[in-house]
Design an enzyme around this catalytic site. Structure first.
Site, PDB file in Angstrom:
ATOM      1  N   ASP A  98       8.508  78.854  52.560  1.00 47.18           N
ATOM      2  CA  ASP A  98       9.344  78.268  53.599  1.00 47.18           C
ATOM      3  C   ASP A  98       9.867  79.400  54.486  1.00 47.18           C
ATOM      4  OD1 ASP A  98      10.737  76.131  54.810  1.00 47.18           O
ATOM      5  OD2 ASP A  98      11.194  75.274  52.853  1.00 47.18           O
ATOM      6  N   ASP A 199      10.440  75.930  59.251  1.00 45.48           N
ATOM      7  CA  ASP A 199      11.593  75.041  59.238  1.00 45.48           C
ATOM      8  C   ASP A 199      12.152  74.825  60.648  1.00 45.48           C
ATOM      9  OD1 ASP A 199      13.843  73.733  57.610  1.00 45.48           O
ATOM     10  OD2 ASP A 199      14.955  75.200  58.796  1.00 45.48           O
ATOM     11  N   GLU A 257       7.782  71.828  60.432  1.00 47.99           N
ATOM     12  CA  GLU A 257       8.727  70.722  60.348  1.00 47.99           C
ATOM     13  C   GLU A 257       9.350  70.528  61.724  1.00 47.99           C
ATOM     14  OE1 GLU A 257      12.923  69.593  58.150  1.00 47.99           O
ATOM     15  OE2 GLU A 257      12.646  71.435  59.278  1.00 47.99           O
ATOM     16  N   HIS A 330      13.255  67.458  50.185  1.00 47.76           N
ATOM     17  CA  HIS A 330      14.608  67.946  49.845  1.00 47.76           C
ATOM     18  C   HIS A 330      15.674  67.454  50.808  1.00 47.76           C
ATOM     19  CE1 HIS A 330      13.143  70.603  52.936  1.00 47.76           C
ATOM     20  NE2 HIS A 330      14.348  71.098  53.107  1.00 47.76           N
ATOM     21  N   ASP A 331      15.268  66.914  51.962  1.00 47.18           N
ATOM     22  CA  ASP A 331      16.226  66.425  52.958  1.00 47.18           C
ATOM     23  C   ASP A 331      16.326  64.905  52.998  1.00 47.18           C
ATOM     24  OD1 ASP A 331      17.072  68.890  53.927  1.00 47.18           O
ATOM     25  OD2 ASP A 331      15.482  69.005  55.425  1.00 47.18           O
TER      26      ASP A 331
END
Length: 559
Positions: A98, A199, A257, A330-331
């Site tokens: 990430d 990200d 993302e 995770h979000d």
């Protein structure tokens, strides 16, 4: 369509803090992940995506990086990372890291240096601005609530933070900053990284004038600013430069993302001829139950809207771009609790969602615990939550706006990111086999029933179903490369589609409701073979199917 390894790969996302604690400090770590690599290999994962493991003060649990070249102390050492990387490669898997580009921690050396006045090369690495009329430089609202600006006494200026106050935004118009980031990526690629997940990267370009946003709530001091920032002018130039400087020089894979991106924009980012990014993780399909005020306001799930969005993405990118296929990360809250039934039909709905999303064209992402049907958490005490966004939301809604504790907690139970961050449930022992000490966040109480140990022992478990889904993907190219065509477009509860490649056709039928649904499809020219179902199979012909609650069926037809 050009065939590549990453289009054929299944990606498993690890949230390191909650995966496995090897040293008894209550926090997951790199050695804990390494202990479970055989489990991931047996599942069928090809790529292991690690959430951020860089040095961080953990205001946003790793998404606030203080040093991109060091490993977070709680997770272990660089030697531990090298051992994990080697273990992944020895098992024939690849590692994805990430990368957080939009911001750093306010404890990063660049940010500390940027506070100094005078001729300071680091000042322009961030957005420092003078105040206006005794207040902030503009009326932008942070994605985490409150002003997007914070005054710093040492710097005698305000800095921009679209997320937490401890996550100052980076200024990507600065060439020195860009080169620093390219060097950092090369460092990790040279150490063995095979892929990057980037990200929030469509936020990198801010409008030069930093103009006010339109107030949506009269009298409210701050206004949402995302529409002024996402996909800003010049963003494609940055990714083309990044591709030329880094991506094109390594046999790697990139996935970006990006919130607020349409399918048309997604194609611009991922069309291979444009030489920008390989793939995109979009949000549009995950926003179908967001109310007018955003993700904390829930409206009923609409299958027609969800189906239309995914179908549009499939058609727009078909043969040209590539997308990530996911319903959990995770979000996001756990989909089995969010849109399924996590009690009576927990197993059936978990299998149905997996079937629907993984049989589309794109790269399947499996988030830890999804493969055993983990569910949302319902903490009654706000102090049991850890997520900075959740805690900010509670403070604003309860302490400032005066809503009742019960009302605010209902929203949090539905939408908190901590729903996805409770410890991985390995077995029915204390702390669900996560570790020997009390975890950093409490375990979901249903761990005695929902865990890997039980799932391995049950041939009808969600886990074994995921293994079969992955096995079929590796056996049938039509699942990876086949063209998409929507079926039963007007049905309110059924998502059905077909995939076609050469002489093979796949027919996927999924029931998104808790009621039986009658379905009629045209009979294919040759006899369909039932490849997969989440219920005991029946001999119903396609012309007169009766799908049970949350039932999924996949047929193969040889043309």
């Amino acid at each position: 369509m050009k065939k590549t390894w990453w289009k054929e790969a299944v990606i498993y996302q690890v949230y390191p803090r909650s995966f496995r604690d090897s040293d008894g400090d209550g926090i997951g770590d790199l050695k804990g992940i390494e202990e479970k690599l055989d489990y991931l290999k047996e599942l069928g994962a090809d790529v292991i995506w690690l959430g951020p493991v860089y040095k961080s003060p953990n205001d946003d649990y790793g998404y606030d990086v203080s040093d991109y070249y060091q490993i977070m102390d709680e997770f272990g050492s660089m030697d531990d990372w090298v051992s994990l990387c080697d273990g992944i490669h020895r098992r024939g898997m690849k590692i994805m890291m990430d990368i957080i580009f939009n911001h750093t921690s306010d404890e990063h050396a660049w940010f500390r240096a940027s506070k100094a006045p005078g001729d300071n090369p680091y000042r322009d690495y961030y957005y420092w601005r003078e105040g206006r009329s005794g207040g902030e430089p503009n009326n932008w609202e942070s994605f985490f609530g409150g002003s997007a600006w914070k005054y710093d006494e040492e710097a005698r200026a305000y800095y921009l933070h679209l997320f937490s106050t401890k996550q100052p935004d980076l200024n990507w118009s600065n060439e020195g900053l860009r080169q620093e980031m390219y060097n950092m990526m090369r460092f990790w690629l040279d150490k063995g990284v095979d892929a990057f997940r980037l990200d929030a990267v469509n936020l990198l370009v801010k409008p030069p004038e930093l103009q006010d946003a339109e107030l949506l709530v009269p009298g409210h001091p701050y206004a949402p600013c995302g529409h002024l920032i996402v996909n800003g002018e010049g963003i494609h130039d940055i990714f083309q430069e990044m591709n030329s400087e880094v991506f094109s020089r390594y046999p790697m894979f990139t996935v970006a993302e990006m919130a607020g991106v349409s399918a048309e924009e997604g194609l611009l980012y991922t069309d291979s001829f444009r030489k920008e990014l390989d793939s995109i993780i979009c949000f549009e399909h995950m926003d179908v139950d967001n109310g007018p005020s955003g993700r904390w306001e829930s409206v009923p799930f609409s299958l027609p809207a969800f189906r239309q969005i995914l179908s549009h993405w499939q058609h727009m990118l078909q043969g040209k771009g590539w997308t990530g296929l996911y319903l959990n990360n995770h979000d996001q809250p756990r989909v089995v609790s969010r849109w399924g039934n996590d009690s009576r039909y927990r197993v059936e709905s978990a299998k149905m969602f997996a079937t629907c999303i993984q049989m589309l064209q794109g790269s399947p992402y499996i988030y830890q615990g999804e493969e055993i049907g983990m569910t949302n958490i319902r903490f009654d005490d706000i102090h049991d939550y850890r997520d900075v966004e959740t805690l900010n939301f509670y403070k604003i809604e309860y302490e400032i706006k005066g809503r009742s504790h019960e009302e605010v907690m209902r929203d949090i139970h539905l939408r908190s990111r901590d729903n996805a961050r409770t410890p991985m449930q390995w077995d029915d022992s204390t702390y669900a086999g996560f570790g020997d000490a009390k975890p950093w966040i409490n375990v979901n109480p249903n761990y005695k029933e929902v865990n890997v140990k039980n799932a391995l022992a049950d041939p009808d478990s969600v886990l074994h179903y995921y293994r079969e889904l992955i096995r079929l993907r590796k056996q049938h190219e039509v699942i990876v490369y086949g063209d998409f065509n929507l079926l039963l477009e007007e049905h309110s509860d059924i998502f059905a589609y077909q995939r076609t490649l050469h002489k093979e056709m796949l027919i996927v039928i999924t029931n998104f409701s808790e009621q039986e649904q009658a379905v009629s499809l045209d009979a294919p020219a040759s006899e369909p073979i039932l490849l997969l179902s989440n219920y005991p199979s029946t001999d119903d012909p396609l012309e007169s199917l009766c799908l049970r609650p949350f039932e999924a069926r996949v047929y193969l037809v040889q043309k």
